[in-house]
Design a protein around this motif. Structure first.
Motif, short mmCIF file in Angstrom:
data_model
loop_
_atom_site.label_atom_id
_atom_site.label_comp_id
_atom_site.label_asym_id
_atom_site.label_seq_id
_atom_site.Cartn_x
_atom_site.Cartn_y
_atom_site.Cartn_z
N GLY A 279 40.59 43.90 30.07
CA GLY A 279 39.70 44.00 31.22
C GLY A 279 40.02 45.14 32.15
N GLY A 280 41.14 45.85 31.90
CA GLY A 280 41.49 47.00 32.72
C GLY A 280 41.69 46.63 34.18
N GLY A 281 41.41 47.60 35.06
CA GLY A 281 41.58 47.37 36.49
C GLY A 281 40.63 46.33 37.05
N LEU A 282 39.47 46.17 36.44
CA LEU A 282 38.50 45.18 36.94
C LEU A 282 39.08 43.77 36.88
N SER A 283 39.81 43.46 35.83
CA SER A 283 40.36 42.10 35.72
C SER A 283 41.43 41.87 36.79
N LEU A 284 42.16 42.92 37.17
CA LEU A 284 43.16 42.76 38.22
C LEU A 284 42.49 42.54 39.58
N VAL A 285 41.38 43.24 39.84
CA VAL A 285 40.63 43.00 41.07
C VAL A 285 40.23 41.54 41.16
N THR A 286 39.70 41.00 40.06
CA THR A 286 39.28 39.60 40.04
C THR A 286 40.46 38.66 40.29
N ASP A 287 41.58 38.93 39.64
CA ASP A 287 42.75 38.07 39.79
C ASP A 287 43.27 38.08 41.22
N LEU A 288 43.34 39.24 41.83
CA LEU A 288 43.87 39.33 43.19
C LEU A 288 42.95 38.62 44.18
N ARG A 289 41.65 38.75 43.98
CA ARG A 289 40.70 38.10 44.90
C ARG A 289 40.73 36.58 44.75
N SER A 290 41.14 36.09 43.59
CA SER A 290 41.09 34.64 43.35
C SER A 290 42.34 33.92 43.84
N ARG A 291 43.38 34.65 44.25
CA ARG A 291 44.65 34.02 44.62
C ARG A 291 44.81 34.01 46.14
N PRO A 292 45.19 32.87 46.70
CA PRO A 292 45.28 32.76 48.17
C PRO A 292 46.15 33.83 48.82
N GLY A 293 47.27 34.19 48.19
CA GLY A 293 48.18 35.15 48.81
C GLY A 293 47.65 36.55 48.91
N THR A 294 46.70 36.92 48.05
CA THR A 294 46.15 38.29 48.06
C THR A 294 44.65 38.31 48.32
N ARG A 295 44.08 37.16 48.66
CA ARG A 295 42.62 37.07 48.82
C ARG A 295 42.10 38.00 49.91
N HIS A 296 42.90 38.20 50.97
CA HIS A 296 42.43 39.00 52.09
C HIS A 296 42.98 40.43 52.09
N ALA A 297 43.67 40.81 51.02
CA ALA A 297 44.19 42.18 50.95
C ALA A 297 43.05 43.18 50.79
N ALA A 298 43.29 44.41 51.23
CA ALA A 298 42.33 45.49 51.00
C ALA A 298 42.52 46.01 49.58
N ILE A 299 41.43 46.21 48.86
CA ILE A 299 41.51 46.70 47.47
C ILE A 299 40.67 47.96 47.35
N LEU A 300 41.33 49.05 46.93
CA LEU A 300 40.64 50.31 46.65
C LEU A 300 40.69 50.52 45.15
N PHE A 301 39.55 50.76 44.55
CA PHE A 301 39.43 50.87 43.09
C PHE A 301 39.23 52.33 42.73
N ALA A 302 40.13 52.88 41.92
CA ALA A 302 40.08 54.29 41.54
C ALA A 302 39.50 54.43 40.13
N HIS A 303 38.39 55.15 40.04
CA HIS A 303 37.74 55.31 38.74
C HIS A 303 37.30 56.75 38.56
#
Length: 467
Positions: free
Chosen positions: A210-234
């Motif tokens: 799933g590449g970087g997209l799967s990591l974005v999904t995983d981070l958003r789904s976890r309480p500890g990282t749900r509110h972190a800022a995510i910048l996606f480089a493509h």
């Protein structure tokens, strides 16, 4: 309509083309042919997003953005600049002026619409932050702005060491925050740390399923990282990955080979927004807990809810947008107390409160008015959106029985409960300008009475065609 968008372009063809694309996507679109016309239009009817052509004749797009960000009434409106040029200096100048993004023309529809959706979510979050801060201030619990912010933690998750080194070395001296390189697995471990990273820069081409997209999904789904800022480089040619990342919860996009100055500006903006959101959560969770929340359910109480509703109504009148009010009441709740005991009744109230809250959007407010009655306020919502939401709340409550702890109705392991909901909508085109929020609650109450009379576990609306 999903949002109000202002197009600012001095070329008739550009305005018409963009208007068609956005109108087909069900947005409410207006247009201005100059910067001055745009400022006048925004003063009379604020937009949720401004899309500005970089080559305006009367004022540079960056200067228009700077003027908007300097105006307290306009500063929360996201600005997207469309440019024919890939000029580095112009792009960075626009970002420094406060623009949320600069996209190179021609822009593919999928990429444009994904960015629009993302920026409208930014607008909704900002509006909710202001609304709750102002309501909290009315209670005397507004938090003073911090005079000093601790440096943040920025995690770089690159596809290869060379890319990670280039990002880290380029950011040196440009950001005051701690910059670390992490593997994808280490990034996921952040969710379990006492203080997770504040921002992640994630490479689209990570060597994982799933590449970087799967990591974005995983981070958003976890309480500890749900509110972190995510910048996606493509990569520029992979616009589809960028569009998907925005819809999965990324806050911003970056070219993989972006200039370090641009990465730093975007990180600074996202960290500022995260800190603002963190302050809001602290205010709500700490400062307002005793004065504005119900001790049993943890929801807002009547006092806070009515003050909040007044503010939503004033905002709706200013912007000409609708808002929905719902009254939800537990069915046959007295029977629960009488047959299973008040301890079981308290469990039911707490469980139903949680189910209602979890089924709503982040921008919605739910409060316990007293007894077994709940008030839900949904900003920027008409009947077409409110009624399905109310039906969803009924299902959320009724689908699963409420488990009862030992000693809370010990003669039963669980109990099934339902709610009836009355819905009313105020504001928006054709609304009664003199209708008060209290009158809207009365309408919702009448609708709730009809829902009870129609057999309970149902939704009824108070509107002309339902009268």
């Amino acid at each position: 309509m999903a949002g109000r968008i202002l197009i600012v372009d001095d070329q008739t063809g550009g305005r018409l083309c963009l208007r068609v694309r956005l109108t087909e996507a069900r947005y409410d679109v207006t247009a201005a042919a100059s910067g001055a016309e745009a400022l006048a239009a925004l003063a009379s009817a604020p937009a949720d997003l401004a899309i500005v052509d970089a080559t305006l004749g009367d004022v540079p797009a960056a200067e228009l953005c700077r003027r908007m960000k300097a105006d307290p009434g306009l500063r929360d409106i996201p600005v997207l600049i469309l440019s024919d040029s890939r000029d580095r200096a112009g792009r960075i100048a626009a970002l420094r002026a406060g623009a949320e993004d600069v996209m190179a023309k021609p822009v593919l529809d999928a990429a444009l619409l994904a960015r629009v959706r993302s920026l409208l979510r930014v607008r909704e979050t900002r509006s909710e932050t202001r609304r709750r801060d102002q309501t909290a201030a009315g209670f005397g619990f507004a938090e003073a702005p911090a005079s000093f912010e601790d440096p943040g933690r920025i995690a770089l998750v690159a596809a290869d060491a060379a890319t990670g080194d280039r990002w880290r070395d380029g950011l040196g001296g440009l950001v005051p925050d701690r910059v670390e390189m992490l593997s994808p697995d280490a990034a996921l471990d952040e969710a379990d740390r006492a203080r997770a990273a504040d921002a992640f820069v994630i490479d689209a081409d990570l060597p994982r399923p799933g590449g970087g997209l799967s990591l974005v999904t995983d981070l958003r789904s976890r309480p500890g990282t749900r509110h972190a800022a995510i910048l996606f480089a493509h990569r520029d040619e992979d616009a589809g990955a960028g569009a998907a990342a925005l819809d999965l919860g990324a806050n911003d996009l970056l070219p993989v080979h972006a200039d370090p100055a641009e990465i730093a500006i975007r990180l600074r903006a996202q960290l500022d927004r995260k800190r603002e959101s963190d302050r809001l959560r602290r205010t709500v969770e700490d400062g307002l807990r005793l004065a504005a929340t119900d001790a049993l359910t943890g929801l807002f109480n009547r006092r806070y809810a009515l003050a909040y509703l007044d503010r939503v109504a004033r905002e709706a009148a200013t912007r000409g947008q609708p808002y929905a009010v719902m009254l939800a009441d537990l069915d046959h709740f007295k029977r629960v107390n009488d047959t299973l005991g008040h301890a079981a009744g308290d469990v039911v109230l707490r469980t139903v409160a949680t189910r209602i809250r979890d089924a709503l959007r982040g921008a919605d407010m739910v409060a316990r008015l007293g007894g077994e009655e709940f008030l839900i306020v949904m900003p920027e919502t008409d009947f077409a959106r409110a009624l399905p939401a109310a039906e969803r709340l009924c299902r959320a409550v009724a689908d699963q029985p409420v488990p009862l702890a030992q000693g809370a109705g010990a003669q039963a392991a669980s109990v099934r409960v339902t709610v009836s909901i009355g819905v009313a909508v105020g504001g928006g085109p054709g609304s009664d300008l003199f209708e008060t929020p209290h009158a809207l609650i009365e309408k919702a109450d009448r609708a709730l009475y009809r829902a009870k009379a129609q057999g309970r576990n149902t939704v009824t609306a108070d509107r002309p065609e339902a009268a």
